[in-house]
Design a protein around this motif. Structure first.
Motif, PDB file in Angstrom:
ATOM      1  N   LEU A 312      32.527  14.610  44.507  1.00 30.57           N
ATOM      2  CA  LEU A 312      33.948  14.042  45.241  1.00 30.57           C
ATOM      3  C   LEU A 312      34.198  14.729  46.248  1.00 30.57           C
ATOM      4  CD1 LEU A 312      35.778  13.970  41.699  1.00 30.57           C
ATOM      5  CD2 LEU A 312      34.825  12.147  43.057  1.00 30.57           C
ATOM      6  N   VAL A 313      34.084  15.923  46.496  1.00 33.68           N
ATOM      7  CA  VAL A 313      34.580  16.622  47.632  1.00 33.68           C
ATOM      8  C   VAL A 313      33.276  16.110  48.681  1.00 33.68           C
ATOM      9  CG1 VAL A 313      34.699  18.911  48.843  1.00 33.68           C
ATOM     10  CG2 VAL A 313      35.393  18.674  46.540  1.00 33.68           C
ATOM     11  N   GLU A 314      32.275  16.228  48.580  1.00 35.77           N
ATOM     12  CA  GLU A 314      31.225  15.950  49.478  1.00 35.77           C
ATOM     13  C   GLU A 314      31.609  14.358  50.116  1.00 35.77           C
ATOM     14  OE1 GLU A 314      28.901  17.629  51.056  1.00 35.77           O
ATOM     15  OE2 GLU A 314      28.828  19.588  49.977  1.00 35.77           O
ATOM     16  N   LYS A 315      31.823  13.574  49.137  1.00 38.94           N
ATOM     17  CA  LYS A 315      32.091  12.059  49.651  1.00 38.94           C
ATOM     18  C   LYS A 315      33.599  12.044  50.285  1.00 38.94           C
ATOM     19  CE  LYS A 315      28.724  10.095  46.500  1.00 38.94           C
ATOM     20  NZ  LYS A 315      28.407   9.202  45.405  1.00 38.94           N
ATOM     21  N   ASP A 316      34.132  12.945  50.127  1.00 37.40           N
ATOM     22  CA  ASP A 316      35.720  12.854  50.681  1.00 37.40           C
ATOM     23  C   ASP A 316      36.437  11.951  50.085  1.00 37.40           C
ATOM     24  OD1 ASP A 316      37.793  13.710  52.229  1.00 37.40           O
ATOM     25  OD2 ASP A 316      37.001  12.700  54.177  1.00 37.40           O
ATOM     26  N   TRP A 317      36.327  11.941  48.758  1.00 38.82           N
ATOM     27  CA  TRP A 317      37.110  10.733  47.899  1.00 38.82           C
ATOM     28  C   TRP A 317      38.568  11.421  47.241  1.00 38.82           C
ATOM     29  CZ3 TRP A 317      32.704   8.147  44.895  1.00 38.82           C
ATOM     30  CH2 TRP A 317      32.088   7.450  45.436  1.00 38.82           C
ATOM     31  N   VAL A 318      38.650  12.819  47.517  1.00 42.35           N
ATOM     32  CA  VAL A 318      39.794  13.308  46.717  1.00 42.35           C
ATOM     33  C   VAL A 318      40.941  13.519  47.702  1.00 42.35           C
ATOM     34  CG1 VAL A 318      40.644  15.307  45.516  1.00 42.35           C
ATOM     35  CG2 VAL A 318      38.064  14.812  45.491  1.00 42.35           C
ATOM     36  N   GLU A 319      42.117  12.725  47.392  1.00 46.21           N
ATOM     37  CA  GLU A 319      43.152  12.693  48.230  1.00 46.21           C
ATOM     38  C   GLU A 319      44.467  13.592  47.997  1.00 46.21           C
ATOM     39  OE1 GLU A 319      45.920   9.163  50.355  1.00 46.21           O
ATOM     40  OE2 GLU A 319      45.126   8.937  48.287  1.00 46.21           O
ATOM     41  N   TYR A 320      44.752  13.655  46.635  1.00 44.64           N
ATOM     42  CA  TYR A 320      45.591  14.658  46.152  1.00 44.64           C
ATOM     43  C   TYR A 320      45.155  15.225  44.804  1.00 44.64           C
ATOM     44  CZ  TYR A 320      48.547  11.676  49.225  1.00 44.64           C
ATOM     45  OH  TYR A 320      49.244  10.801  50.311  1.00 44.64           O
ATOM     46  N   VAL A 321      45.649  16.491  44.777  1.00 42.84           N
ATOM     47  CA  VAL A 321      45.655  17.309  43.507  1.00 42.84           C
ATOM     48  C   VAL A 321      46.952  17.779  43.574  1.00 42.84           C
ATOM     49  CG1 VAL A 321      44.446  19.086  42.254  1.00 42.84           C
ATOM     50  CG2 VAL A 321      43.232  17.749  44.044  1.00 42.84           C
ATOM     51  N   ILE A 322      47.685  17.467  42.099  1.00 46.91           N
ATOM     52  CA  ILE A 322      49.004  17.731  41.872  1.00 46.91           C
ATOM     53  C   ILE A 322      49.067  18.596  40.400  1.00 46.91           C
ATOM     54  CG2 ILE A 322      51.442  16.892  41.530  1.00 46.91           C
ATOM     55  CD1 ILE A 322      49.976  14.513  42.982  1.00 46.91           C
ATOM     56  N   SER A 323      49.582  19.831  40.546  1.00 42.21           N
ATOM     57  CA  SER A 323      49.888  20.438  39.446  1.00 42.21           C
ATOM     58  C   SER A 323      51.155  20.246  38.887  1.00 42.21           C
ATOM     59  CB  SER A 323      50.049  21.911  39.548  1.00 42.21           C
ATOM     60  OG  SER A 323      48.737  22.537  39.903  1.00 42.21           O
ATOM     61  N   LEU A 324      50.989  19.579  37.601  1.00 42.44           N
ATOM     62  CA  LEU A 324      52.390  19.145  36.916  1.00 42.44           C
ATOM     63  C   LEU A 324      53.120  20.362  36.072  1.00 42.44           C
ATOM     64  CD1 LEU A 324      50.626  15.797  35.511  1.00 42.44           C
ATOM     65  CD2 LEU A 324      52.183  16.138  37.518  1.00 42.44           C
ATOM     66  N   PRO A 325      54.274  20.002  35.706  1.00 42.88           N
ATOM     67  CA  PRO A 325      55.140  20.970  34.950  1.00 42.88           C
ATOM     68  C   PRO A 325      54.310  21.282  33.702  1.00 42.88           C
ATOM     69  CG  PRO A 325      56.497  19.496  36.167  1.00 42.88           C
ATOM     70  CD  PRO A 325      55.131  19.177  36.124  1.00 42.88           C
ATOM     71  N   GLN A 326      54.579  22.306  33.080  1.00 46.37           N
ATOM     72  CA  GLN A 326      54.044  22.569  31.928  1.00 46.37           C
ATOM     73  C   GLN A 326      54.889  22.237  30.785  1.00 46.37           C
ATOM     74  OE1 GLN A 326      53.166  26.754  31.262  1.00 46.37           O
ATOM     75  NE2 GLN A 326      51.830  26.476  29.419  1.00 46.37           N
ATOM     76  N   GLY A 327      54.625  21.817  29.599  1.00 49.39           N
ATOM     77  CA  GLY A 327      55.419  21.130  28.547  1.00 49.39           C
ATOM     78  C   GLY A 327      55.965  19.910  28.538  1.00 49.39           C
ATOM     79  N   ILE A 328      55.555  18.881  29.490  1.00 51.94           N
ATOM     80  CA  ILE A 328      56.146  17.629  29.742  1.00 51.94           C
ATOM     81  C   ILE A 328      55.684  16.685  28.608  1.00 51.94           C
ATOM     82  CG2 ILE A 328      56.589  17.790  32.250  1.00 51.94           C
ATOM     83  CD1 ILE A 328      54.143  16.260  32.882  1.00 51.94           C
ATOM     84  N   LYS A 361      63.666  18.178  35.665  1.00 49.90           N
ATOM     85  CA  LYS A 361      65.168  18.068  35.577  1.00 49.90           C
ATOM     86  C   LYS A 361      65.467  18.478  34.005  1.00 49.90           C
ATOM     87  CE  LYS A 361      64.973  13.457  36.444  1.00 49.90           C
ATOM     88  NZ  LYS A 361      65.262  11.937  36.716  1.00 49.90           N
ATOM     89  N   LYS A 362      66.369  19.371  33.982  1.00 45.09           N
ATOM     90  CA  LYS A 362      66.445  20.201  32.754  1.00 45.09           C
ATOM     91  C   LYS A 362      67.999  19.855  32.238  1.00 45.09           C
ATOM     92  CE  LYS A 362      63.340  23.690  33.633  1.00 45.09           C
ATOM     93  NZ  LYS A 362      63.271  25.381  33.937  1.00 45.09           N
ATOM     94  N   ASP A 363      68.136  19.457  31.004  1.00 38.68           N
ATOM     95  CA  ASP A 363      69.470  19.363  30.161  1.00 38.68           C
ATOM     96  C   ASP A 363      69.465  20.068  29.095  1.00 38.68           C
ATOM     97  OD1 ASP A 363      68.227  17.897  28.186  1.00 38.68           O
ATOM     98  OD2 ASP A 363      68.795  15.896  29.310  1.00 38.68           O
ATOM     99  N   GLU A 364      70.377  20.049  28.304  1.00 41.80           N
ATOM    100  CA  GLU A 364      70.318  21.030  26.964  1.00 41.80           C
ATOM    101  C   GLU A 364      69.383  20.478  26.035  1.00 41.80           C
ATOM    102  OE1 GLU A 364      74.153  20.804  25.449  1.00 41.80           O
ATOM    103  OE2 GLU A 364      75.333  21.628  27.120  1.00 41.80           O
ATOM    104  N   ARG A 365      68.844  19.268  25.898  1.00 39.41           N
ATOM    105  CA  ARG A 365      68.113  18.754  24.979  1.00 39.41           C
ATOM    106  C   ARG A 365      66.755  18.765  25.346  1.00 39.41           C
ATOM    107  NH1 ARG A 365      70.769  13.894  21.902  1.00 39.41           N
ATOM    108  NH2 ARG A 365      69.050  14.298  20.619  1.00 39.41           N
ATOM    109  N   SER A 366      66.608  18.427  26.524  1.00 34.99           N
ATOM    110  CA  SER A 366      65.031  18.154  27.193  1.00 34.99           C
ATOM    111  C   SER A 366      64.895  18.508  28.379  1.00 34.99           C
ATOM    112  CB  SER A 366      64.886  16.822  26.997  1.00 34.99           C
ATOM    113  OG  SER A 366      65.416  15.935  27.596  1.00 34.99           O
ATOM    114  N   LYS A 367      63.580  18.443  29.072  1.00 38.84           N
ATOM    115  CA  LYS A 367      63.389  18.747  30.485  1.00 38.84           C
ATOM    116  C   LYS A 367      62.126  17.342  30.698  1.00 38.84           C
ATOM    117  CE  LYS A 367      59.763  22.276  29.211  1.00 38.84           C
ATOM    118  NZ  LYS A 367      59.402  23.579  29.368  1.00 38.84           N
ATOM    119  N   THR A 368      62.263  16.937  31.846  1.00 46.09           N
ATOM    120  CA  THR A 368      61.673  15.500  32.172  1.00 46.09           C
ATOM    121  C   THR A 368      61.180  15.974  33.804  1.00 46.09           C
ATOM    122  OG1 THR A 368      63.625  14.286  33.064  1.00 46.09           O
ATOM    123  CG2 THR A 368      63.020  14.104  30.606  1.00 46.09           C
TER     124      THR A 368
END
Length: 408
Positions: A312-328, A361-368
């Motif tokens: 994937l790297v050699e072909k230059d196809w990777v555009e974004y790599v996004i780390s997502l929040p834990q626990g979603i 986004k966090k509130d008393e009951r959840s995080k999104t």
């Protein structure tokens, strides 16, 4: 700010909807899909509550006067004065619709039954009295309410299902994550292939101008079909198929998108569903492939993953790599990452790494997930900040082809 009459009315309708699903799930239903089917029928003016019905349409529930007398004598007497002996919840279907809806309804019989089931409907601890009220409540919701709240309604029902059965979460992901992935896919026309479709979240939110083909091998594909129908995607296809043995990516799809099960073994030479998806989707998608994976896939020492990442790297196809929040995800706290493979990316020779692990986004009951925060990071003009860095392909190669945002 003063609420308008329409806003107050909409709020009242939402309150009634919430009461209906609270009652439904509060009665411990075996056949949880019933409420989704009723929602679809109500939205499309196909759900009726009829007295003394003896026709041939699909009957979803029947309350007879003898059963009513046990719980509501006064109302039973009123029925008797009006010569009402049964009241039925009925699906009034066109000839073309009936086979599809009957297949969905009959699939309910595949769910587990026990000695407490009530009649053919199989709702334990629930009298038809409640189902009548629920059907009438859904029928009372306006077209405007459905137009604005269909996604909310399905999401609310799915969350109730997850509360009842934690395993449901394996087939469902937060709507915010689905929306973010589709924003990055940017599919406005063309064909979209969705293996491991779960409950059809991607298809339900996809641009209706796209052609969609989804696969889900579990019994939750029925919920996925209902999800598509409720969201007006009646021309979309969601088959009960194994995405490994019946992979369709070679059928010339413009886009491929999925959240494959994390580190689940499969019968392929790549041994795991997520690795199998990454390798096949990257190769077969004409335009873009997007997947959400366990973050370990970005720096695994597994030779099969490593070989795929190198390609994937050699072909230059990777555009974004996004780390997502834990626990979603409701069923796991595992760290996850989104990979965007784009064969026509605008800026060649680099990969944008985004640390969105705090975009919550966090509130008393959840995080999104905060979609706007992630989107601002993905599209920002800076090439380097505390949360974004653009890395040249040559530097990725020098670092052993690691694709983990935290590394950079």
């Amino acid at each position: 700010m003063r609420k308008t009459v329409e806003t107050m009315s909409m709020s009242k309708e939402t309150e009634l909807f919430n009461q209906a699903i609270d009652l439904f799930f509060g009665m411990n239903p075996v056949k949880r899909h019933w409420i989704l089917l009723a929602l679809y029928l109500a939205k499309n003016k196909k759900l009726a509550v009829l007295d003394n019905y003896i026709g041939e349409d699909l009957v979803l529930s029947v309350l007879d006067i003898d059963l009513l007398r046990l719980s509501d004598t006064k109302n039973a007497e009123e029925w008797e004065r009006k010569s009402v002996f049964t009241r039925s919840v009925v699906a009034i279907l066109d000839k073309e619709q009936r086979p599809v809806i009957e297949d969905i309804y009959n699939s309910f019989d595949n769910e587990s039954q026990d000695g407490n089931s009530h009649g053919l409907l199989g709702i334990k601890q629930m009298e038809p009295t409640y189902l009548l009220w629920i059907a009438e409540t859904l029928n009372s919701l306006s077209d405007e309410w459905f137009c604005q709240n269909t996604r909310y309604a399905v999401d609310s029902i799915m969350k109730k299902m997850i509360d009842e059965d934690h395993n449901v979460g394996e087939f469902y992901q937060p709507k915010e994550l689905t929306e973010l992935a589709l924003m990055l896919l940017d599919a406005n026309v063309g064909s979209v292939y969705n293996p491991y479709a779960g409950v059809g979240s991607y298809g339900a939110a996809l641009n209706p101008n796209c052609k969609y083909y989804g696969q889900e091998t579990s019994d939750w594909n029925v919920v996925g079909i209902l999800n598509l129908l409720i969201n007006g995607k009646e021309n979309y296809v969601l088959e009960k198929e194994d995405s490994v043995s019946r992979w369709k990516g070679e059928d010339n799809y413009d886009y491929i998108i999925s959240t494959p099960p994390f580190k689940v073994k499969c019968n392929s030479k790549y041994h795991f569903c997520d690795i199998d998806f990454l390798i096949h989707a990257s190769k077969d998608a004409k335009e873009k492939a997007i997947g959400i994976f366990r973050s370990g896939i970005c720096f695994s020492k597994n030779s099969l993953i490593s070989k795929s990442i190198v390609e994937l790297v050699e072909k230059d196809w990777v555009e974004y790599v996004i780390s997502l929040p834990q626990g979603i995800f409701s069923t796991t706290g595992i760290q996850t990452v989104m990979l965007v493979i784009n064969k026509s990316k605008n800026i060649k020779g680099r990969v944008r790494f985004v640390d969105a692990s705090d975009c919550l986004k966090k509130d008393e009951r959840s995080k999104t997930l905060c979609i706007n925060s992630v989107w601002n990071l993905v599209t920002c003009s800076m090439s380097k900040s505390d949360y974004v860095i653009d890395v040249n392909i040559s530097d990725i190669k020098d670092n052993g082809y690691v694709l983990s945002p935290e590394f950079y």
